[in-house]
Each structure stands twice: as C-alpha cells, then as structure tokens.
Design a protein around this motif. Sequence first.
Motif, mmCIF file in Angstrom:
data_model
loop_
_atom_site.group_PDB
_atom_site.id
_atom_site.type_symbol
_atom_site.label_atom_id
_atom_site.label_comp_id
_atom_site.label_asym_id
_atom_site.label_seq_id
_atom_site.Cartn_x
_atom_site.Cartn_y
_atom_site.Cartn_z
ATOM 1 N N ARG A 76 0.836 -1.209 0.000
ATOM 2 C CA ARG A 76 0.000 0.000 0.000
ATOM 3 C C ARG A 76 0.867 1.254 0.000
ATOM 4 O O ARG A 76 0.558 2.236 -0.688
ATOM 5 N N GLY A 79 2.144 2.032 -3.380
ATOM 6 C CA GLY A 79 1.115 2.706 -4.171
ATOM 7 C C GLY A 79 0.956 4.160 -3.777
ATOM 8 O O GLY A 79 0.764 5.031 -4.640
ATOM 9 N N THR A 80 1.057 4.449 -2.479
ATOM 10 C CA THR A 80 0.969 5.837 -2.007
ATOM 11 C C THR A 80 2.131 6.665 -2.544
ATOM 12 O O THR A 80 1.951 7.811 -2.969
ATOM 13 N N GLU A 82 3.805 6.109 -5.268
ATOM 14 C CA GLU A 82 3.631 6.294 -6.707
ATOM 15 C C GLU A 82 2.613 7.399 -6.995
ATOM 16 O O GLU A 82 2.806 8.206 -7.910
ATOM 17 N N LYS A 83 1.536 7.459 -6.198
ATOM 18 C CA LYS A 83 0.564 8.542 -6.372
ATOM 19 C C LYS A 83 1.207 9.899 -6.072
ATOM 20 O O LYS A 83 0.973 10.879 -6.775
ATOM 21 N N TRP A 84 2.022 9.949 -5.011
ATOM 22 C CA TRP A 84 2.715 11.190 -4.676
ATOM 23 C C TRP A 84 3.628 11.607 -5.814
ATOM 24 O O TRP A 84 3.719 12.799 -6.161
ATOM 25 N N CYS A 86 3.330 10.972 -9.018
ATOM 26 C CA CYS A 86 2.547 11.476 -10.160
ATOM 27 C C CYS A 86 2.065 12.902 -9.909
ATOM 28 O O CYS A 86 2.105 13.750 -10.807
ATOM 29 N N VAL A 87 1.617 13.189 -8.698
ATOM 30 C CA VAL A 87 1.122 14.522 -8.375
ATOM 31 C C VAL A 87 2.246 15.554 -8.457
ATOM 32 O O VAL A 87 2.040 16.687 -8.907
ATOM 33 N N ARG A 91 9.270 10.720 -10.830
ATOM 34 C CA ARG A 91 9.024 9.296 -11.022
ATOM 35 C C ARG A 91 10.118 8.484 -10.354
ATOM 36 O O ARG A 91 11.253 8.949 -10.215
ATOM 37 N N ARG A 114 4.150 0.493 -9.774
ATOM 38 C CA ARG A 114 3.329 0.616 -10.975
ATOM 39 C C ARG A 114 2.945 -0.799 -11.431
ATOM 40 O O ARG A 114 2.381 -1.556 -10.668
#
Length: 215
Positions: A76, A79-80, A82-84, A86-87, A91, A114
């Motif tokens: 998890r 995933g967090t 990776e979201k950070w 992208c925002v 990368r 990813r």
Amino acid sequence: MWLDGCIQSIVVNGSMSRWRSEKNAVPQRFTLGPVLFNIFTNDRNVEIECTLSSFADDTKQSGAVDVPEGWDAIQRDLGTLEKWACVNLVRFHGAECRVLHLGCGKLWYQYRLRDEWIKSSPDVKDLGVLVDETLDVSQQCALTAQKANHILGYIKSSMASTSREVILPLYSALARPHLDYCIQFWSPQHKKDMDLLEWVRRRATKMARGLEHLS
C-alpha cells in the motif's frame, strides 16, 4: 537495524528524478541541490505506514513482514508513493529499485511499483556501504581493503621518495579514508576481516622508510 526471530524487513531503494524540463537548475555537486530537493520532497512520508528514509534522491522504505498484513502495508505504501510521484511530476526508476530481505523468516514476498515487479537482491550498496541479507560485513571489508590497497600501489609506483614525511601524509589523505568511512556502521566482528584491514595498514608502514620495524 537488528531483527530477531522470523521478523523480516524489506528495504526498497530507488532513485527519483524530475521528468519535466526546467529552464533553471542548481549545478551538480553543490550542497544546495540536495537541500532544495529534500525540501521539495519533504511530504513523501504523508500517509505512509512503514518506515521511510531518504538521502538526496534515494528513498528507502522498510517494514517488518512476519504476517501477510505486513506485506499489504508495504505494498500500500508503494502505491501511495507512486501517487505522490505522479502529483509532484517526479518518477521512481523501477529498474534501479531493489528489495532486500533481512531476517530468519522465509516469507519472501514480491512487490510491484506501478505495473512492474521489483527485483530482489541479496545485497544493496547504500552510500558506499554494502549491506547483505545476512548483515555480514565480510564482503564490505574485502572491497574496502581492495580499494585502499590499490591506492597504496599507486602511491608506491608514482612516488620516488619513500620517506615517512611523504608516505604517511599520502596514506592519511588517500587510503585511510576508505578504511575509516562509516566504520561505526560496518565495524568488523570476525578476526579474518580485521586482519584483512590491518594488513593494509601494515603495508603502508612497510612502505615508509624508518617505520619498517612497526609493521
């Protein structure tokens, strides 16, 4: 980090970089660059359950995995992160990320960043220190002794004088830093490793005229 029993720690190590071109940049090898980058990425640990540490553009995530819930928490958090990324228009380089399993347990899980599986590695080199899955520093000692020994070879072949006034300053400035770097962390415990490092010091003493009797 010391782990007992079958607790397993997973360390994910990866680099980050901006993928958007910028007109202004800080020159490399300046202290200001890492400082500004750390300020920019200071909110990476928001909503992260596991331990997250970073140095410049390297990020390490670690957690104990003795039950499946531990694996879920690490996944998890990936995933967090990776979201950070992208925002914030950065990368993680998946090819440079590695999973290091520590401890006695055999619950070796796989992790995704990813849509790519992160490769497992028996050892990881972090800030010049080699850490393996058994926390054995023998390989680190061998690499350190090899580097210092090569430098002594260069000194011996390039310097016409072997006086102590010439050899000792060169040894202190060029070879000894390799033997002392982060030794508080990888301090050798086995006699064979300590003898290997001591052999380098004895060689430097033999090279200095007038100090041969001390080797």
